[in-house]
Design a protein around this motif. Sequence first.
Motif, PDB file in Angstrom:
ATOM      1  N   PRO A  14       0.849  -1.151  -0.033  1.00  0.00           N
ATOM      2  CA  PRO A  14       0.176   0.110  -0.025  1.00  0.00           C
ATOM      3  C   PRO A  14       0.750   1.206   0.130  1.00  0.00           C
ATOM      4  O   PRO A  14       0.404   2.116  -0.851  1.00  0.00           O
ATOM      5  CB  PRO A  14      -0.948  -0.150   1.582  1.00  0.00           C
ATOM      6  CG  PRO A  14      -0.150  -1.091   2.151  1.00  0.00           C
ATOM      7  CD  PRO A  14       0.646  -2.268   1.167  1.00  0.00           C
ATOM      8  N   LEU A  15       1.946   1.280   0.680  1.00  0.00           N
ATOM      9  CA  LEU A  15       2.794   2.554   0.696  1.00  0.00           C
ATOM     10  C   LEU A  15       3.358   3.056  -0.550  1.00  0.00           C
ATOM     11  O   LEU A  15       3.364   4.127  -1.069  1.00  0.00           O
ATOM     12  CB  LEU A  15       3.908   2.342   1.511  1.00  0.00           C
ATOM     13  CG  LEU A  15       3.719   2.265   3.251  1.00  0.00           C
ATOM     14  CD1 LEU A  15       4.861   1.889   3.839  1.00  0.00           C
ATOM     15  CD2 LEU A  15       3.077   3.566   3.576  1.00  0.00           C
ATOM     16  N   PRO A  21       4.766   9.053   0.715  1.00  0.00           N
ATOM     17  CA  PRO A  21       6.282   9.572   0.930  1.00  0.00           C
ATOM     18  C   PRO A  21       7.090   8.289   1.694  1.00  0.00           C
ATOM     19  O   PRO A  21       6.778   7.278   2.175  1.00  0.00           O
ATOM     20  CB  PRO A  21       6.312  10.762   2.163  1.00  0.00           C
ATOM     21  CG  PRO A  21       4.802  11.100   1.910  1.00  0.00           C
ATOM     22  CD  PRO A  21       4.033   9.630   1.729  1.00  0.00           C
ATOM     23  N   ALA A  22       8.594   8.254   1.085  1.00  0.00           N
ATOM     24  CA  ALA A  22       9.231   7.310   1.583  1.00  0.00           C
ATOM     25  C   ALA A  22       9.594   7.117   3.044  1.00  0.00           C
ATOM     26  O   ALA A  22       9.994   6.203   3.593  1.00  0.00           O
ATOM     27  CB  ALA A  22      10.609   7.121   0.899  1.00  0.00           C
ATOM     28  N   GLY A  61       9.622   4.000   7.701  1.00  0.00           N
ATOM     29  CA  GLY A  61      10.005   4.034   6.249  1.00  0.00           C
ATOM     30  C   GLY A  61       9.202   3.116   5.408  1.00  0.00           C
ATOM     31  O   GLY A  61       8.124   3.286   4.949  1.00  0.00           O
ATOM     32  N   HIS A  62       9.856   1.890   5.321  1.00  0.00           N
ATOM     33  CA  HIS A  62       9.357   0.906   4.004  1.00  0.00           C
ATOM     34  C   HIS A  62       8.110   0.146   4.789  1.00  0.00           C
ATOM     35  O   HIS A  62       7.365  -0.567   3.951  1.00  0.00           O
ATOM     36  CB  HIS A  62      10.256   0.067   3.489  1.00  0.00           C
ATOM     37  CG  HIS A  62      11.353  -0.595   4.246  1.00  0.00           C
ATOM     38  ND1 HIS A  62      10.685  -1.437   5.472  1.00  0.00           N
ATOM     39  CD2 HIS A  62      12.517  -0.435   4.680  1.00  0.00           C
ATOM     40  CE1 HIS A  62      11.934  -1.774   6.181  1.00  0.00           C
ATOM     41  NE2 HIS A  62      13.026  -1.356   5.689  1.00  0.00           N
ATOM     42  N   SER A  74       0.272   6.614   9.553  1.00  0.00           N
ATOM     43  CA  SER A  74      -0.344   7.967   9.229  1.00  0.00           C
ATOM     44  C   SER A  74      -0.322   8.257   7.575  1.00  0.00           C
ATOM     45  O   SER A  74      -1.014   9.345   7.341  1.00  0.00           O
ATOM     46  CB  SER A  74       0.119   9.081  10.231  1.00  0.00           C
ATOM     47  OG  SER A  74       1.589   9.235   9.805  1.00  0.00           O
ATOM     48  N   ARG A  75       0.804   7.845   6.998  1.00  0.00           N
ATOM     49  CA  ARG A  75       0.866   8.217   5.501  1.00  0.00           C
ATOM     50  C   ARG A  75      -0.394   7.620   4.905  1.00  0.00           C
ATOM     51  O   ARG A  75      -0.366   8.017   3.693  1.00  0.00           O
ATOM     52  CB  ARG A  75       2.324   7.897   5.247  1.00  0.00           C
ATOM     53  CG  ARG A  75       3.476   8.540   5.586  1.00  0.00           C
ATOM     54  CD  ARG A  75       4.729   7.736   5.117  1.00  0.00           C
ATOM     55  NE  ARG A  75       4.896   6.388   5.947  1.00  0.00           N
ATOM     56  CZ  ARG A  75       5.853   5.662   5.566  1.00  0.00           C
ATOM     57  NH1 ARG A  75       6.737   5.743   4.776  1.00  0.00           N
ATOM     58  NH2 ARG A  75       6.008   4.450   6.270  1.00  0.00           N
ATOM     59  N   LEU A  76      -1.009   6.698   5.443  1.00  0.00           N
ATOM     60  CA  LEU A  76      -2.000   5.970   4.667  1.00  0.00           C
ATOM     61  C   LEU A  76      -3.385   6.547   5.185  1.00  0.00           C
ATOM     62  O   LEU A  76      -4.432   6.189   4.543  1.00  0.00           O
ATOM     63  CB  LEU A  76      -1.972   4.414   4.694  1.00  0.00           C
ATOM     64  CG  LEU A  76      -0.795   3.869   4.221  1.00  0.00           C
ATOM     65  CD1 LEU A  76      -0.546   2.295   4.560  1.00  0.00           C
ATOM     66  CD2 LEU A  76      -0.927   3.940   2.757  1.00  0.00           C
TER      67      LEU A  76
END
Length: 585
Positions: A14-15, A21-22, A61-62, A74-76
Amino acid sequence: MSWYNEAVFYHIYPLGLTGAPAQNDYSAPVHRLNTLLPWIDHIQKIGCTALYIGPLFESVGHGYETTDYKKLDSRLGTNEDLTNFVAACHEKGIRVIFDGVFNHTGRDFFAFKDIQANREHSRYVNWYCNVNFGGNTEYNDGFSYENWGGYNLLVKLNQRNPEVQNYICDVIRFWVSEFDIDGIRLDAADVLDFDFMRTLRHTADEVKKDFWLMGEVIHGDYSRWVNGGTLHSVTNYALHKALYSGHNDHNYFEIAHTVKYLQNMGDLDLYNFVDNHDVERIYTKLSNKAHFAPVHVLLYTLPGIPSIYYGSEFGIEGKKEKFSDASLRPALNLEDYKNAVTENPCTALIAALGKIRKATPGLSYGSYNELMLTNRQYAFARDLDNVRVIVTVNNDDNAAGMNLPVGSTAAYIGALSGKRAEVQGGRINVTIPANSGEIWIPEEQMKGETPVPAAIPKSVKPDVVKTKEEVADVAAEDSKDPDLLKTETAEKPVETNAEAAINTTIASEDSETVKTDLTKEESKEAKAPVKPDWSKSPEEMTVAELQAAILAKMAGNGPITDQMKKTVDDNIWHDSLVNWLKSFR
């Protein structure tokens, strides 16, 4: 039987797919997971019935350096987003499994942060392996610890610590109660403690009926992990390697040997794939892009549970880079592929195979029986409840004929092409187009099912399939270069003793193929006809006697064509010929 025995998986990282963002700055949530909601209809449309998605939880990160197991990255987005996403999948009949990264945590995980703050006095010192306050790392913590894969970013959990076990089991219970998931893929399962896995299995059996545990395992005897006490399935890296190299090397013996090797481990329902977030895309890996078709026919029909990695159904490229996997995990806009099922031959094929597998129980539960095997042609049966489904594949640039035993049914229909094959003397004669495959189903089983003739790509990229004249020109030039007679060494992972033995056999067989091809023409006239010695068992016969015996059996069932003779003559593998001869009744 459970839902996962019949599943066709779709795999999302999903990322990557959402273009996150990385690096995670732990700022306010961005609801990127919601952009994947339209993909659910696409997943259903191409015939997938389950989704493996992950990693999902807060990380730096990944995604595999977990910061918080109970909070969506939180990026998702937010946990509410994830709950709604799983519910939307379930509404479409799609099961969902998460990535469980339980071998290690990230350095921002609360237990590790407590050790940084309180050193020897931290109550979490024993949550990790070999914490040494006399050592140090590149992070200059003033202590060292055991990591995963040589990366100190990934701190190895002490899975024998009851507190760690209880914590992770609580995470599983939380994921089920909060998100209603149907299973977990265990990251790095090949290095997980076996007692720890037994604890996870006990929890899995408690939290939900048919809750599925699948583990990432690269090498070894898969039955060590797949059994009643630990996991239900593991990643089938052995077949993954065989599927691409067996086509690149025109060596179906490698694939057939791998299938036998896996069957010797027991009745395991393995997770089959041709690419994922850690390896190159199959479209990039294949020397001849037209082999996309037979590769995927095998993926959907050999024993095991098939999986498609997001984007590969479109035939996208993805080459592994030395210091980054970003190219394997791209952001995609589904709108760019909105007509793929009807306009992209790769996608159309995947959708057709999904439909066929759903309608054909033998592909999920049937026994496996090899029917024919040469370097470039391969056929096998999946038998269930007296119904025989036959799979045929051809990796050659020319069409190939096959004469195969089928039983007492009247006729077979090619589920992809719609072609009809009459049964004569308990056998069918079929022709498989160049670089193609077919699934032959008894006519009476096809009632109500519509074949999809347009689904199988004749050539995924026309410029990679040469004309007969071009092939002849290349062959003439190659014959002048002795270096091209050497067998190339395919990229492969570290092998166990059993795998090494198989690959050594395959390599020696490749070598014998070269020698045989070089001498076949010049020795053909001098070779005296061989008659089968029926007083011998098949195992006692020579290759020549086995070939003669097979031709004699064929002659008893009808006229022998030149193609049939060539197929027998090309097969110089003793074990394969023994099995072939025994298949006659």
